[in-house]
Design an enzyme around this catalytic site. Sequence first.
Site, PDB file in Angstrom:
ATOM      1  N   GLU A  32      34.774  45.706 -62.081  1.00 59.80           N
ATOM      2  CA  GLU A  32      35.005  47.147 -62.022  1.00 59.80           C
ATOM      3  C   GLU A  32      33.707  47.874 -62.362  1.00 59.80           C
ATOM      4  O   GLU A  32      33.224  48.678 -61.584  1.00 59.80           O
ATOM      5  CB  GLU A  32      36.117  47.562 -62.991  1.00 59.80           C
TER       6      GLU A  32
ATOM      7  N   ARG B  30      43.093  53.290 -73.929  1.00 57.66           N
ATOM      8  CA  ARG B  30      44.335  52.640 -73.496  1.00 57.66           C
ATOM      9  C   ARG B  30      44.940  51.810 -74.637  1.00 57.66           C
ATOM     10  O   ARG B  30      46.147  51.693 -74.754  1.00 57.66           O
ATOM     11  CB  ARG B  30      44.145  51.797 -72.231  1.00 57.66           C
TER      12      ARG B  30
ATOM     13  N   GLU C 108      48.663  44.528 -63.710  1.00 56.51           N
ATOM     14  CA  GLU C 108      48.392  44.232 -65.112  1.00 56.51           C
ATOM     15  C   GLU C 108      49.608  43.917 -65.985  1.00 56.51           C
ATOM     16  O   GLU C 108      49.546  43.004 -66.813  1.00 56.51           O
ATOM     17  CB  GLU C 108      47.628  45.407 -65.751  1.00 56.51           C
TER      18      GLU C 108
END
Lengths: 764, 209
Positions: free
Chosen positions: A226, A304, A707
């Site tokens: 990413e 997160r 995920e």
Amino acid sequence: MKNYDSYQHVRGESLFLDDLTSPEGVLHAAIFSSPIAHGLIKTIDFHEALNSSGVIAILSAKDIPGENQIGGIIPDEVLLASEKVDYIGQPIALVIADSYLNAKKASNKIKINLEKLPPIFDPREAFRNNSLIIPSRTFEIGDVERAWKSCDLIIEGTADSGGQEHLYLETQAALAYPQEGNKIKIISSTQSPTAVQRTTARILAIKMNQVEVDVTRLGGGFGGKEDQATAWAVMAALGAYKMKAPVKLVLKRNDDMRMTGKRHPYSSDFKIGLTNDLKILAYEVTFYQNAGAAADLSPAILERTLFHTTNSYFIPNVKATGISCKTNLPPNTAFRGFGGPQAMFVIESAIFKAAEKLGVDPFEIQEKNLLNEGDEFPFGQRAENCNARKTWNELKRKINFEKTKVNIRNFNQENNLIKKGFALMPICFGISFTNTLMNQANALVHIYTDGSVGISTAAVEMGQGVNHKLRQVAAELFSIDLEKVSIESTNTTRSANTSPTAASSAADLNGKALENACRIILDRIITNIARELKVDDLKRLLIKKNILLLDNKPTEFTWEKLIQKTYTDRVSLSAQAYYATPGIYFNRNINKGKAFAYHVYGTAFIETALDCLRGIYKITDVKIVHDFGKSLNPVIDKGQAEGALIQGLGWMTIEEVIYDERGKLITDTLSTYKVPDLHFTPDKVEINFLEDSENPMGIFNSKAIGEPPLMYGIGGYFAIANAIKAFKQDTNIDCKAPMTPEKVLISLYSESIKQKPLKITKES
Amino acid sequence: MNDKSSPRKFSRRKFVQGVSTTIIGSYVLTPGVSKISEKLEAETKEIASGKKPLNLIVNKVRYELMISPETTLAEVLRNELKLTGTKLICNHGECGGCTVLLNGEAIYSCQMLALDAGEKEVTTIEGLLTGEELHPIQKAFVEHDGLQCGYCTPGQIIAAQAILLKNSQPSKEEILTGMSGNLCRCAAYPNILKSVLAAAGYLTEGTNR
């Protein structure tokens, strides 16, 4: 429905980057990197390396025409170090030669003088030294300080989870070509084509419209491509730009493992307070995130973590603080779950410890505190269409929970050296990039005159089946055969300003944008043919299975004929459309908002059998009830759930990232870093689809899948812990993952690894 | 820029010489055919370059090559014969991505010098097809979704082929043992196991579904 890509995969015909035919005159690059974890560069001598066979040039920081900066969230990371090095493996120079071997040989001849500085590897030590990536952040609901007074039991402890090597089987790779007009084209194995484009422009001091990035497919990403595919792509681009020749940069496995960051190790302090009837009243947690030497995606990952502090549970009083600690390790980065798994491991550890103290089973506390419809998360969002309890109850029914419990207890009574243990693991995972602005996507659709369809979106195929899902979306909307639809490479000239393929969101975001584009063209086609057929009410016309129907009766217009007609009538057969997730917002000043479009729920039962003589264990049985929404493709989704589960189990059990006291990665090969293989795979894995789950926020009512199921793996840790306790009741489970077999063996027979005693402040 | 010459000065001739392997000829394998002139030519070149001649039979095609002795079989397959289905993932014999058959036995082609494969029959993923027809193992992997990103798939399928060549009715334990050297980071293992079991079924039924 079978994955369309499979046919070429099984023939060995899928072309990954290193499989592409190299262009004429291609040059190869190797990286010279820092041999120490922290220090100042005094001198570098390239002389001998430059005289090495086949070497064309060696590029260092001073050869960068633009800004030597690749930091995405925070500009704190150079492409090539020139003054200071912050971790072993940090790139310093790019050696370009006629072959990789010659480039590598030459890089070994570079001589560097460094002045060593003291390194820090431990996040808590970094915190004490005020070595932070960003100021700490706190998410809060209720008032923990007041709530402690109402608790019957309060327990404090620590929980640590380790790093995880991505080990995408295709290593980081890029191939860059100089183009006319001072432009550059890069084929990159990246989840983030736009990041590569933006960063290349910055490094080369050219405009983004002078950089084209193309991605065909990845041999695995898992988050590791990413942010961290960017540096290598940009280096290849720098090489091609300076050499005026194509440059290929493919990391060898060992270099890839050494130079790239991993899942963040976390060390956390928790304090949990319960009432006698097992209600969790208060939870306070401090997460020390080991970010490594630069920000990379750490601030977003930390965020997160905070979002998933309470997993699937409702806790009225929560104070969660996240601290991103800067250490002298490669910058850690995104990995499937993106900080969520680390948070969930801590709350599950806290529940385990509380259960131990109260003399109950952890599942009793888990069940008592599961989220209900309308419950508020610590960040202010409320649980909507909450399926936490539904999946929990459905799973218990599926496995005949009462009977299973008795069977395991009986087994343990009858067997002395093999002990079984089990855990239930509920998950709740928010879907949307937590950075609201990233929740946008665009899609470009062309219908060619033979009726075939070409689709371009930002979605990068890396094994998650997004290409097939997008193909399904277009085929279903046009009501044509799947074979007529083709997914083009992900390319910045066709899909601009895109978000990375990440956060499990690629099918949702790109699927919705694609839906919008297909509807635009469909509308034009129908409007045009209605005029021809003199039909006023467009609803009377419908394409079904490659034929235009009028009042549900077939017309002479097949799909191909219809497309020809649309074209000859000079109506556009191309459309570009856009999607932005509606209704989400998040205020970072107060850390409140509706950050997620929706949540994914599920519950797993995980059983293990432990050989108490040898410390080896086998995950014997996993049964899951998972909320897929209305699955777009059950075959692909089930595969994703199984793969994520096993990857999560690997993280919790056998995968151990170890750096030595100098900060050098010891586990830098596949013989020293163990990942799940066929033997490790649980004997039984059963994935059940939760029925009657609808999700209007997902494409065709589906839910994101990439995920969430990884976090079922956390249950593996506690299943093994319970098996250990079945052998030796008073074993102190230290809540430090991974639970490697060697650690299990030590815990079965030694007192030495016991952590400091728990601090009990109040007993029931 | 640290440059020992200007960027365009590196010579194309020198560059080509640096490439370690040269294909001399290839033809479909027909026993008894000898190409004496090419052999003589090869021997002449061997003396000149330090390279060694190699007769390699891959997917029933015979290749006559001149290679540097240190070249591995995997490198020859990928770089010279362009059979890129065989993947180089770890290059240490630890992952199984480069698995090929050598006289019917599964081997890690990254761990074998190409010269050691001389005159032996090599089968790669590209050799499993019959025309356009998928091999039953390939069909089983499609049918049972025994893959995700596809990177390890060629190695998995060849490893399965090696097991099934020995025993068309392998036990689950035999499959686990035969395939445990083939890593799949997507962890498609449950479906890989199903695929191999299904392939065994297809092969014994002989239906070639």
